[in-house]
Design an enzyme around this catalytic site. Structure first.
Site, mmCIF file in Angstrom:
data_model
loop_
_atom_site.group_PDB
_atom_site.id
_atom_site.type_symbol
_atom_site.label_atom_id
_atom_site.label_comp_id
_atom_site.label_asym_id
_atom_site.label_seq_id
_atom_site.Cartn_x
_atom_site.Cartn_y
_atom_site.Cartn_z
ATOM 1 N N HIS A 10 0.920 -1.199 -0.123
ATOM 2 C CA HIS A 10 0.065 -0.129 0.023
ATOM 3 C C HIS A 10 0.923 1.037 -0.047
ATOM 4 O O HIS A 10 2.025 1.126 0.617
ATOM 5 C CB HIS A 10 -0.809 0.135 1.110
ATOM 6 C CG HIS A 10 -1.904 0.868 1.216
ATOM 7 N ND1 HIS A 10 -1.656 2.164 1.650
ATOM 8 C CD2 HIS A 10 -3.216 1.006 1.000
ATOM 9 C CE1 HIS A 10 -2.766 3.116 1.626
ATOM 10 N NE2 HIS A 10 -3.801 2.186 1.281
ATOM 11 N N ASP A 51 2.610 -4.713 7.951
ATOM 12 C CA ASP A 51 1.128 -3.987 7.859
ATOM 13 C C ASP A 51 0.252 -4.745 7.664
ATOM 14 O O ASP A 51 0.064 -5.866 6.900
ATOM 15 C CB ASP A 51 1.274 -3.146 6.330
ATOM 16 C CG ASP A 51 -0.009 -2.387 6.135
ATOM 17 O OD1 ASP A 51 -0.919 -2.394 6.969
ATOM 18 O OD2 ASP A 51 -0.108 -1.751 4.923
ATOM 19 N N GLN A 65 -5.199 -5.300 6.253
ATOM 20 C CA GLN A 65 -5.983 -6.402 5.678
ATOM 21 C C GLN A 65 -5.857 -7.691 6.448
ATOM 22 O O GLN A 65 -6.819 -8.422 6.156
ATOM 23 C CB GLN A 65 -5.515 -6.609 4.420
ATOM 24 C CG GLN A 65 -5.732 -5.372 3.444
ATOM 25 C CD GLN A 65 -6.860 -4.913 3.383
ATOM 26 O OE1 GLN A 65 -8.002 -5.318 3.508
ATOM 27 N NE2 GLN A 65 -7.101 -3.397 3.197
ATOM 28 N N LYS A 105 -11.388 -0.712 9.389
ATOM 29 C CA LYS A 105 -11.316 -2.009 8.309
ATOM 30 C C LYS A 105 -11.756 -3.227 9.219
ATOM 31 O O LYS A 105 -11.917 -4.250 8.687
ATOM 32 C CB LYS A 105 -9.938 -2.419 7.847
ATOM 33 C CG LYS A 105 -9.573 -0.974 6.754
ATOM 34 C CD LYS A 105 -8.005 -1.264 6.045
ATOM 35 C CE LYS A 105 -7.648 -0.348 5.432
ATOM 36 N NZ LYS A 105 -8.364 -0.068 3.994
ATOM 37 N N CYS A 150 -4.521 2.584 -3.838
ATOM 38 C CA CYS A 150 -3.485 3.046 -3.146
ATOM 39 C C CYS A 150 -2.084 1.865 -3.211
ATOM 40 O O CYS A 150 -1.605 1.715 -2.504
ATOM 41 C CB CYS A 150 -3.909 3.137 -1.795
ATOM 42 S SG CYS A 150 -4.461 4.606 -1.272
#
Length: 421
Positions: free
Chosen positions: A122, A213, A216, A239, A377
């Site tokens: 991202h 990260d 997700q 999210k 992104c």
């Protein structure tokens, strides 16, 4: 399996109609909808407990402080940390990455040092490190993605892409590697990266720090930071059924203790004199000013909701839907990423031949279907597919197979619209 209809009753927005059709919300990788339990927790905070946290003696301040710190404890347990002071509240994952960049990176990355990212990052986990490397004279190394949408772990040819040499993870690592910043799950391709193997390789070949990260992954998978062997994990509340404007940086305590504050002001201080100041202890050292108390409480409620569902069950549901979607869309669209649903989270990225992704999304919106179109992104990985934009349908706990069927059915209608033109 989920009691899906019961779950759907918890989400007021799913009762909406869009353009005369029932809403089919398939844009969950961008942001998720909020259950009434989260909405009610936020309303209750504002209606009954609103006050500034910490150091207040009066009842409302003590209640607000207790609610915020209880949310911190819930989140620590949710991701497998046994120390709630390792949980730093920020606005979102992007701010968490920037916090690490400014607080740790500015101090520890120098000229000639190397930072490793992947082609599928991202922008938040790419541009941040680009800027630091440019400022410090460091080198940004990029791990390639193979034709199946998976990170190249070993071997293979180095190649040029957008003027940058991309290569396997093994080839990027060396004595100059100071940081490896990798996404757990690609928001563009849905690829579930093999973190255990990645961490093992990085630890064997370097002394680098590792940032993951988890934007997700944390919403859909059971996360246990104590077993991951990484140094930082970032994720966003919106999210995972929580409100916007709240996110989390988790870091190993010994590293966080060494990092200087990112922002300065109220609450992050221990003692202030005209000539000098001392910083507060963790985690408040990194939480300057009045925080997003309602967001923290809302995220705590979202964690409660997910834990009631069970993260193993959330993942099973996600896998069921993505496997079903990959099978149903086969032959009807160009699908990007791995075809192995076991290596994929609930993201299906595709294009209809000869039809721009924005056009696909716009026609589907006419039928009440919300998907995302564009570069998500993740411009470099999208362009590596030979595309300038792709369509993305992404599922979550309240989605159903019937909604997948409806999406596939309406893709036929999209083709009809542009066939007539």
């Amino acid at each position: 399996m989920f009691e899906i209809e019961k779950i759907r009753e918890d989400f007021p927005i799913l009762e909406r109609e869009i353009n005369g059709y029932p809403l089919v919300y398939l844009d969950n990788a961008a942001t998720t909808q909020k259950p009434k339990q989260v909405i009610e927790a936020i309303v209750d905070y504002y209606e009954n407990h609103n006050a500034n946290v910490h150091r207040g003696i009066h009842t409302l301040s003590e209640e607000a402080t207790s609610m915020v710190e209880n949310a911190r404890l819930k989140i620590a347990r949710f991701i497998g940390s046994n120390d709630e002071k390792e949980i730093i509240f920020v606005r979102n994952a992007s701010e968490a990455i920037n916090l690490v960049m400014y607080s740790w990176g500015e101090k520890n990355i120098g000229k000639g040092d190397e930072v490793v990212v992947s082609l599928m990052e991202h922008h938040s986990n790419l541009v941040t490190w680009q800027m630091l490397c440019q400022k410090k004279g460091a080198v940004l190394r990029v791990v390639d993605v193979d034709e199946g949408g998976e990170i190249r772990m070993r071997g293979g040819e180095k190649r040029e892409f957008q003027g940058v040499r991309v290569m396997s993870l093994e080839q990027t690592l060396g004595g100059k590697t100071k940081l490896v910043a990798i996404t757990a799950v690609s928001n563009v391709l849905g690829t579930v990266n093999p973190l255990e193997k990645i961490v093992k390789m990085v630890r064997a070949k370097t002394k680098a720090k590792i940032l993951i990260d988890g934007s997700q992954s944390v919403p859909v998978m059971k996360t246990e930071v104590g077993k991951m062997g990484v140094d930082w994990l970032v994720f966003s509340g919106h999210k995972m059924l929580g409100p916007t404007g709240i996110g989390v940086l988790w870091g190993r305590r010994e590293i966080l203790e060494e990092m200087p504050p990112f922002l300065y002001g109220g609450d992050m201080i221990g003692q202030v004199e005209l000539g000098k100041s001392e910083w507060n202890e963790l985690p408040w050292k990194f939480e300057a000013g009045t925080p997003n108390m309602a967001g923290m409480v809302g995220l705590g409620a979202a964690v409660d909701y997910l834990e009631d569902l069970g993260m193993n069950e959330v993942w099973k549901h996600e896998q069921d839907l993505v496997a079903y979607a990959l099978e149903k869309i086969k032959g009807k669209a160009e699908v990007y990423g791995t075809g192995d649903y076991k290596k994929r989270a609930g993201v299906v990225t595709f294009n209809l031949p000869g039809i721009h992704a924005h056009d696909t999304a716009q026609v589907l919106d006419g039928f009440g279907i919300a998907i995302r179109s564009g570069q998500h992104c993740g411009a470099p990985v999208v362009e590596s597919l030979g595309e300038m934009a792709v369509a993305r349908a992404s599922v979550y706990v309240y989605n159903t197979r019937a909604e997948i069927d409806y999406l596939i059915d309406k893709l036929v209608e999209v083709k009809k619209v542009f066939r007539k033109r």
